[in-house]
Design a protein around this motif. Structure first.
Motif, mmCIF file in Angstrom:
data_model
loop_
_atom_site.group_PDB
_atom_site.id
_atom_site.type_symbol
_atom_site.label_atom_id
_atom_site.label_comp_id
_atom_site.label_asym_id
_atom_site.label_seq_id
_atom_site.Cartn_x
_atom_site.Cartn_y
_atom_site.Cartn_z
ATOM 1 N N VAL A 13 0.854 -1.180 0.000
ATOM 2 C CA VAL A 13 0.000 0.000 0.000
ATOM 3 C C VAL A 13 0.890 1.231 0.000
ATOM 4 N N ASP A 14 0.790 2.017 -1.031
ATOM 5 C CA ASP A 14 1.554 3.250 -1.114
ATOM 6 C C ASP A 14 0.863 4.337 -0.314
ATOM 7 N N ASP A 15 1.631 5.286 0.129
ATOM 8 C CA ASP A 15 1.108 6.433 0.849
ATOM 9 C C ASP A 15 0.331 7.300 -0.139
ATOM 10 N N LEU A 16 -0.913 7.568 0.136
ATOM 11 C CA LEU A 16 -1.756 8.350 -0.764
ATOM 12 C C LEU A 16 -1.891 9.805 -0.320
ATOM 13 N N ASP A 17 -1.070 10.242 0.618
ATOM 14 C CA ASP A 17 -1.133 11.621 1.100
ATOM 15 C C ASP A 17 -0.741 12.570 -0.025
ATOM 16 N N PRO A 18 -1.653 13.430 -0.497
ATOM 17 C CA PRO A 18 -1.343 14.334 -1.609
ATOM 18 C C PRO A 18 -0.160 15.257 -1.326
ATOM 19 N N ALA A 19 0.017 15.699 -0.091
ATOM 20 C CA ALA A 19 1.146 16.585 0.220
ATOM 21 C C ALA A 19 2.472 15.857 0.027
ATOM 22 N N ARG A 20 2.550 14.596 0.447
ATOM 23 C CA ARG A 20 3.782 13.815 0.255
ATOM 24 C C ARG A 20 4.009 13.518 -1.234
ATOM 25 N N ARG A 21 2.913 13.238 -1.944
ATOM 26 C CA ARG A 21 3.034 12.987 -3.385
ATOM 27 C C ARG A 21 3.543 14.243 -4.097
ATOM 28 N N ASP A 22 3.022 15.411 -3.719
ATOM 29 C CA ASP A 22 3.454 16.671 -4.333
ATOM 30 C C ASP A 22 4.928 16.948 -4.034
ATOM 31 N N ALA A 23 5.356 16.678 -2.800
ATOM 32 C CA ALA A 23 6.764 16.871 -2.436
ATOM 33 C C ALA A 23 7.650 15.907 -3.210
ATOM 34 N N PHE A 24 7.183 14.686 -3.399
ATOM 35 C CA PHE A 24 7.925 13.693 -4.179
ATOM 36 C C PHE A 24 8.037 14.132 -5.636
ATOM 37 N N ALA A 25 6.954 14.630 -6.204
ATOM 38 C CA ALA A 25 6.979 15.116 -7.589
ATOM 39 C C ALA A 25 7.961 16.272 -7.729
ATOM 40 N N GLN A 26 7.978 17.152 -6.744
ATOM 41 C CA GLN A 26 8.906 18.283 -6.782
ATOM 42 C C GLN A 26 10.351 17.786 -6.675
ATOM 43 N N ALA A 27 10.598 16.806 -5.829
ATOM 44 C CA ALA A 27 11.948 16.246 -5.701
ATOM 45 C C ALA A 27 12.398 15.601 -7.005
ATOM 46 N N ASP A 57 -1.720 10.239 -10.357
ATOM 47 C CA ASP A 57 -0.333 9.850 -10.565
ATOM 48 C C ASP A 57 0.514 11.093 -10.783
ATOM 49 N N ILE A 58 1.812 10.866 -10.971
ATOM 50 C CA ILE A 58 2.745 11.956 -11.200
ATOM 51 C C ILE A 58 3.123 11.947 -12.676
ATOM 52 N N ASP A 59 2.745 12.993 -13.377
ATOM 53 C CA ASP A 59 3.111 13.162 -14.780
ATOM 54 C C ASP A 59 4.071 14.330 -14.870
ATOM 55 N N LEU A 60 5.251 14.088 -15.438
ATOM 56 C CA LEU A 60 6.248 15.141 -15.631
ATOM 57 C C LEU A 60 6.622 15.197 -17.095
ATOM 58 N N VAL A 61 6.907 16.396 -17.568
ATOM 59 C CA VAL A 61 7.460 16.550 -18.904
ATOM 60 C C VAL A 61 8.865 17.107 -18.709
ATOM 61 N N ARG A 62 9.811 16.512 -19.394
ATOM 62 C CA ARG A 62 11.215 16.913 -19.253
ATOM 63 C C ARG A 62 11.717 17.448 -20.584
ATOM 64 N N THR A 63 12.316 18.619 -20.536
ATOM 65 C CA THR A 63 12.895 19.246 -21.712
ATOM 66 C C THR A 63 14.396 19.328 -21.500
ATOM 67 N N VAL A 64 15.158 18.799 -22.453
ATOM 68 C CA VAL A 64 16.622 18.793 -22.333
ATOM 69 C C VAL A 64 17.241 19.404 -23.583
ATOM 70 N N PRO A 65 18.450 19.963 -23.451
ATOM 71 C CA PRO A 65 19.137 20.506 -24.624
ATOM 72 C C PRO A 65 19.431 19.397 -25.646
ATOM 73 N N ASP A 66 19.304 19.716 -26.916
ATOM 74 C CA ASP A 66 19.523 18.730 -27.977
ATOM 75 C C ASP A 66 20.863 18.016 -27.845
ATOM 76 N N ASP A 67 21.917 18.771 -27.532
ATOM 77 C CA ASP A 67 23.248 18.172 -27.505
ATOM 78 C C ASP A 67 23.484 17.273 -26.290
ATOM 79 N N ARG A 68 22.578 17.275 -25.323
ATOM 80 C CA ARG A 68 22.716 16.431 -24.132
ATOM 81 C C ARG A 68 21.608 15.394 -24.045
ATOM 82 N N PHE A 69 20.792 15.302 -25.086
ATOM 83 C CA PHE A 69 19.617 14.427 -25.041
ATOM 84 C C PHE A 69 19.975 12.993 -24.682
ATOM 85 N N ASP A 70 20.908 12.382 -25.422
ATOM 86 C CA ASP A 70 21.244 10.978 -25.178
ATOM 87 C C ASP A 70 21.752 10.753 -23.760
ATOM 88 N N ALA A 71 22.628 11.621 -23.275
ATOM 89 C CA ALA A 71 23.177 11.463 -21.928
ATOM 90 C C ALA A 71 22.097 11.639 -20.863
#
Length: 99
Positions: A13-27, A57-71
């Motif tokens: 059973v995962d912790d369903l506390d929205p405040a902890r989930r939000d802090a986790f998403a921020q981390a 759930d936690i949905d994140l979009v990540r944007t990275v520089p083209d020259d560092r994409f693979d790494a």
């Protein structure tokens, strides 16, 4: 030892506390952005809209520089693992491969 079944995963059973989930998403966002200079990771979906509830759930979009994409992509699993150990379902002998 046999691989855990879906029934075994249901016992966890995962912790369903929205405040902890939000802090986790921020981390997660901070860790991804810090690992790859010039990148950013931002919430999407219900977290971004402010309509998340205890089951969102936690949905994140990540944007990275083209020259560092693979790494950046190659290191994503290790960066996320440093925030919190990843737990993948083990329904078969091979579920997913992480970089």
């Amino acid at each position: 030892m046999d691989a855990p079944s879906p029934k075994d995963d249901a016992k966890v059973v995962d912790d369903l506390d929205p405040a902890r989930r939000d802090a986790f998403a921020q981390a997660l966002s901070h860790a991804l952005a810090a690992h790859c200079p010039g990148s950013r990771a931002e919430p999407k979906g219900s977290l971004a809209r402010g309509t998340a509830d205890a089951y969102s759930d936690i949905d994140l979009v990540r944007t990275v520089p083209d020259d560092r994409f693979d790494a950046c992509v190659a290191a994503a699993g290790k960066v996320l693992e440093a925030v919190r150990p990843l737990r993948l379902p083990a329904y078969g002998t091979r579920v997913a491969e992480l970089p």
